[in-house]
Design a protein around this motif. Sequence first.
Motif: not given
Length: 252
Positions: A5-10, A27-32, A39-50, A54-59
């Motif tokens: 919860d509240g962690k920033i994880a790369v 993300a399900r465990e509370g990390a951003t 490949r940006e297209e795969t990152l966009r997909r994973v971000k959208s799925e997270i 209800g999770g938080n993600a950037v890429y």
Amino acid sequence: MARLDGKIAVVTGSGSGIGETTAKLFAREGATVVLVARREETLRRVKSEIEAEGGNAVYVSADLSTLDGCEKAIGYTVDKFGRIDILVNNAGIADLHKSTVGTDDELWNKVVGINLNAVFYLCRSALKHMEKQGSGNIVNVSSIGAFGLAGAAYSSTKAAVIALTKNIAIQYAGRGIRCNSTLPGPVPTALNTPEAMQHFDPEMREITGRHLDTSLPESETIDQANAILFFACDESKAITGQYLAIDNGWTL
């Protein structure tokens, strides 16, 4: 309670396979989660799925075979969030099980660039910020190939990752920064699909196979992600400088 919860994880290599599963679990465990891959297209997909869960993600789209790409990933994270709590070095490539004599300079340098140099560059960059924070957690994904059970370049780099992990742990023991390593066994990912394995060196596959119990089942990406989560969360707060094989007993 969410364990991150509240962690920033790369998480590097998070566009597929172990990295993707790990990012979603974090993300399900509370990390951003900061997703990093080429490949940006795969990152966009994973971000959208997270986010759909209800999770938080950037890429960050970055070439981790370069120093600039590694520093871009860490720099983006710190600029955006002001800190980095967890670094998972998962990105890696295979070497087609090439023998020492069968490994040319191009393949050697390519594998070293991603599997070892990137891990070092990312750790070095992240540690500068973790030192200032007085806290941080690094999980380096090595492989059972570190025991010599793969091609020459892959085995060498994955063994070096274990050594680097222990070296970092020794430097920071008792200073709020931990570093551990997971060693996946065979996992059904893009690195070892039947199509990919058709290009592996058959002689080296046969040689290394003599030292593995291939009758046992492969693990799944979630098995690897769960082990990474264990090292990344406070449940393992007394553990540093260790490695854990997740291979269903293939190397026993």
